[in-house]
Motif scaffolding. Sequence first.
Motif, PDB file in Angstrom:
ATOM      1  N   ARG A  31       6.744 -10.124  -9.683  1.00 24.51           N
ATOM      2  CA  ARG A  31       6.322  -8.832  -9.122  1.00 24.51           C
ATOM      3  C   ARG A  31       7.505  -8.089  -8.517  1.00 24.51           C
ATOM      4  N   ALA A  32       8.488  -8.827  -7.989  1.00 22.95           N
ATOM      5  CA  ALA A  32       9.704  -8.183  -7.486  1.00 22.95           C
ATOM      6  C   ALA A  32      10.421  -7.459  -8.625  1.00 22.95           C
ATOM      7  N   CYS A  33      10.486  -8.106  -9.784  1.00 22.15           N
ATOM      8  CA  CYS A  33      11.110  -7.475 -10.951  1.00 22.15           C
ATOM      9  C   CYS A  33      10.286  -6.273 -11.410  1.00 22.15           C
ATOM     10  N   LEU A  34       8.966  -6.402 -11.380  1.00 26.36           N
ATOM     11  CA  LEU A  34       8.100  -5.290 -11.770  1.00 26.36           C
ATOM     12  C   LEU A  34       8.317  -4.092 -10.850  1.00 26.36           C
ATOM     13  N   ALA A  35       8.441  -4.351  -9.533  1.00 21.29           N
ATOM     14  CA  ALA A  35       8.713  -3.268  -8.579  1.00 21.29           C
ATOM     15  C   ALA A  35      10.061  -2.617  -8.896  1.00 21.29           C
ATOM     16  N   TYR A  36      11.039  -3.434  -9.245  1.00 24.84           N
ATOM     17  CA  TYR A  36      12.361  -2.898  -9.606  1.00 24.84           C
ATOM     18  C   TYR A  36      12.259  -2.009 -10.849  1.00 24.84           C
ATOM     19  N   LEU A  37      11.516  -2.452 -11.860  1.00 24.17           N
ATOM     20  CA  LEU A  37      11.377  -1.656 -13.084  1.00 24.17           C
ATOM     21  C   LEU A  37      10.726  -0.308 -12.786  1.00 24.17           C
ATOM     22  N   LEU A  38       9.732  -0.318 -11.907  1.00 27.84           N
ATOM     23  CA  LEU A  38       9.020   0.925 -11.607  1.00 27.84           C
ATOM     24  C   LEU A  38       9.852   1.869 -10.755  1.00 27.84           C
ATOM     25  N   PHE A  39      10.338   1.376  -9.614  1.00 25.40           N
ATOM     26  CA  PHE A  39      10.909   2.275  -8.601  1.00 25.40           C
ATOM     27  C   PHE A  39      12.406   2.513  -8.768  1.00 25.40           C
ATOM     28  N   VAL A  40      13.096   1.654  -9.493  1.00 22.16           N
ATOM     29  CA  VAL A  40      14.534   1.859  -9.711  1.00 22.16           C
ATOM     30  C   VAL A  40      14.792   2.383 -11.118  1.00 22.16           C
ATOM     31  N   GLN A  41      14.288   1.675 -12.127  1.00 21.31           N
ATOM     32  CA  GLN A  41      14.505   2.099 -13.508  1.00 21.31           C
ATOM     33  C   GLN A  41      13.486   3.142 -13.968  1.00 21.31           C
ATOM     34  N   LEU A  42      12.431   3.322 -13.183  1.00 27.58           N
ATOM     35  CA  LEU A  42      11.374   4.315 -13.464  1.00 27.58           C
ATOM     36  C   LEU A  42      10.639   4.037 -14.765  1.00 27.58           C
ATOM     37  N   ILE A  43      10.687   2.775 -15.216  1.00 32.59           N
ATOM     38  CA  ILE A  43       9.914   2.382 -16.389  1.00 32.59           C
ATOM     39  C   ILE A  43       8.429   2.344 -16.007  1.00 32.59           C
ATOM     40  N   ALA A  44       7.599   3.033 -16.769  1.00 28.01           N
ATOM     41  CA  ALA A  44       6.147   3.082 -16.544  1.00 28.01           C
ATOM     42  C   ALA A  44       5.784   3.698 -15.200  1.00 28.01           C
ATOM     43  N   MET A  45       6.672   4.494 -14.622  1.00 25.77           N
ATOM     44  CA  MET A  45       6.392   5.107 -13.325  1.00 25.77           C
ATOM     45  C   MET A  45       5.202   6.052 -13.410  1.00 25.77           C
ATOM     46  N   GLU A  46       4.955   6.573 -14.616  1.00 26.13           N
ATOM     47  CA  GLU A  46       3.816   7.484 -14.776  1.00 26.13           C
ATOM     48  C   GLU A  46       2.481   6.770 -14.566  1.00 26.13           C
ATOM     49  N   MET A  47       2.490   5.432 -14.620  1.00 25.56           N
ATOM     50  CA  MET A  47       1.256   4.674 -14.391  1.00 25.56           C
ATOM     51  C   MET A  47       0.997   4.421 -12.908  1.00 25.56           C
ATOM     52  N   PHE A  48       1.961   4.768 -12.050  1.00 25.11           N
ATOM     53  CA  PHE A  48       1.824   4.472 -10.626  1.00 25.11           C
ATOM     54  C   PHE A  48       1.332   5.727  -9.919  1.00 25.11           C
ATOM     55  N   PRO A  49       0.197   5.651  -9.202  1.00 22.01           N
ATOM     56  CA  PRO A  49      -0.357   6.831  -8.541  1.00 22.01           C
ATOM     57  C   PRO A  49       0.607   7.429  -7.521  1.00 22.01           C
ATOM     58  N   ALA A  50       0.603   8.758  -7.431  1.00 19.66           N
ATOM     59  CA  ALA A  50       1.491   9.444  -6.489  1.00 19.66           C
ATOM     60  C   ALA A  50       0.859   9.615  -5.114  1.00 19.66           C
ATOM     61  N   VAL A  51      -0.316   9.049  -4.907  1.00 21.65           N
ATOM     62  CA  VAL A  51      -1.040   9.276  -3.646  1.00 21.65           C
ATOM     63  C   VAL A  51      -0.524   8.405  -2.506  1.00 21.65           C
ATOM     64  N   PHE A  52       0.204   7.346  -2.826  1.00 16.37           N
ATOM     65  CA  PHE A  52       0.674   6.449  -1.775  1.00 16.37           C
ATOM     66  C   PHE A  52       1.877   7.062  -1.056  1.00 16.37           C
ATOM     67  N   SER A  53       1.883   6.949   0.267  1.00 15.77           N
ATOM     68  CA  SER A  53       2.983   7.509   1.041  1.00 15.77           C
ATOM     69  C   SER A  53       4.250   6.675   0.842  1.00 15.77           C
ATOM     70  N   PRO A  54       5.428   7.290   0.986  1.00 13.58           N
ATOM     71  CA  PRO A  54       6.684   6.544   0.845  1.00 13.58           C
ATOM     72  C   PRO A  54       6.790   5.358   1.806  1.00 13.58           C
ATOM     73  N   VAL A  55       6.283   5.510   3.033  1.00 17.81           N
ATOM     74  CA  VAL A  55       6.352   4.413   4.003  1.00 17.81           C
ATOM     75  C   VAL A  55       5.464   3.259   3.555  1.00 17.81           C
ATOM     76  N   PHE A  56       4.298   3.580   2.997  1.00 21.58           N
ATOM     77  CA  PHE A  56       3.403   2.526   2.513  1.00 21.58           C
ATOM     78  C   PHE A  56       4.034   1.773   1.338  1.00 21.58           C
ATOM     79  N   VAL A  57       4.644   2.524   0.426  1.00 26.09           N
ATOM     80  CA  VAL A  57       5.310   1.880  -0.710  1.00 26.09           C
ATOM     81  C   VAL A  57       6.453   1.001  -0.222  1.00 26.09           C
ATOM     82  N   LEU A  58       7.219   1.494   0.760  1.00 25.84           N
ATOM     83  CA  LEU A  58       8.308   0.697   1.331  1.00 25.84           C
ATOM     84  C   LEU A  58       7.778  -0.597   1.930  1.00 25.84           C
TER      85      LEU A  58
END
Length: 578
Positions: free
Chosen positions: A267-294
């Motif tokens: 899951r750490a790698c999955l988080a890296y793919l989403l938030f750093v490489q932006l792979i499949a970022m379109e599948m992640f809802p934009a409703v979560f606040s930045p602090v919550f994601v952090l």
Amino acid sequence: MAENDLTEVVQRWQRTPEGEFKEEDRELFINAGRTIVAQGDGGKLLDFFREQRNQGIVKSMGCGLMAPLVDEALKRRKSLVDCRAAIHHLVQTCRPADLQDVLLEQVKSHPEAISDTIMLLVPALQTALLRLGDRKGPSVGATLEVLQTQVAKLPVPYTPRQEREDAYGLGRCCGALLDFVRPFVAEVQGSNATADGRLRTELLKFCMLSLRDPLLQAHLDGPQSSLWNFATQITIILPAIQHPLPKLLLCPTPRKMEQSGDRGESRACLAYLLFVQLIAMEMFPAVFSPVFVLQCNMDYINLLLSSKEEPWLMKGLELYEKSLERVEDGSLPVALLELQSFSRVPQNLVEIMTVCPMEHLKTKGLAVFQLFTDKLSGEAKHKFFRCMLKTSHHAGVDGHIIKNIKKQVDLTRKAAGSVWFSGSHLLSLLQLALCLPQGAETDLLNGMDRVIESLNLLRFLLIVQKGHGSIVDASELHALAERYLKTLRACLCMSRSYYSSEVKGIREDHKNKAKEAREAQRGKNPARDITVKNEKLSSMSPEVQHQVLQSALVTFDLMESLVVRIEELMEGSCTPEI
């Protein structure tokens, strides 16, 4: 001779009720087939397989010839095409359960040709498993486990050039694995939520293990990379098998994660793919606040930063950096510092900044450490600085913290900072910053980063007090400064005397090299115990020793000049300048 043996086996087959052979008959068949393959006559064996009258024999005993056919195919001899065709015919004819066991044994039996073996046998394994019909989940799982175990033995390319060359075949094998699982993913995707749950679980396990190895080790190099494509396809498969990415990252079910073999690394790698490489970022809802994601990413960041592996550390630093960048400056409350996940990260960063031997990781760690500091609220900064000055025990880290205190005081002076960096709050920080850890016996050379920054801070405060109004009680500041300078002067006097004597000793050594060599042979030359930046002075050459000691004396001169400047400010005999 071998062809005659096969003919004899066929005749016995026709005479034997229900095709029941004795063990010696099976051995005769297999030995004859092995001989034909060894002679490079794969075409003759293929013709034998294709004859209609031999189908019963092939179905019953053909698996026994899989090993010699695989060996011959891997040698890439002239009969390669015939051997491949013979393997394909066996896969279409023999019993699937028997085929799976034999093929997996062959996958494990060629450690010197892992990628070639996988590329050869993955299509055969897929065909065999598709013939199983329903409830194929356990067999698919067992096959994937063997395949992934073998793929994990291949070196992960470190540079884009290594990945393009794919000398060990990791990229090709990852592509073969994707091809292998594709029909099983389609089968799960087209069924209802309860259909063949075991197959769904095994596919989840495949995805999670792939994220951990090889993707967590890989340096992804953009969309043109084979491993980038592998990562992208994994993020597509997960929701296809009814495991949405946000649910996996933000609220993982312990039981399902346990079944998937994930201890958090995947899951750490999955988080890296989403938030750093932006792979499949379109599948992640934009409703979560930045602090919550952090907050959700902190456990993954901690896990990565606790590693000793360079790819893990870099991914952890980049994930932390990208998670922080989305957060507004000064918005992280003090309550977050009390959470275990938040409190561990600065410790990991400090270790990277001070102990890690890789300079690019040290530099990255310092940048992320500063970014984290900038995101803290005024109260959180105050608490964090106090904690670090008490616990870091590293002059470079202390110096960085003291520099940040000066920055916050300057912002407060300009009415853009926090009340936590003025008055009694500031004084409590100064009591920690304006002191020497070991009093007059402090090693000023190793502690120079802290000492120089503390003197710069004190000078700045006195200038602010004289020219722009008091930001801290003047009498308390002067009393604190006097105590600090008195101890520092005593320490400077001792250090200068000691290092000057060492310089004199080295000069004398240069004049008496022959004598020094004789004394060293007799063991009479005492080793010096001075340590500079974690290296013993006695381990350096005489020339380097002399340079280090001279540099130390220059540093002491700089410190003393700052002390003099501060004393002039305290006496009011100079014009304040910032």
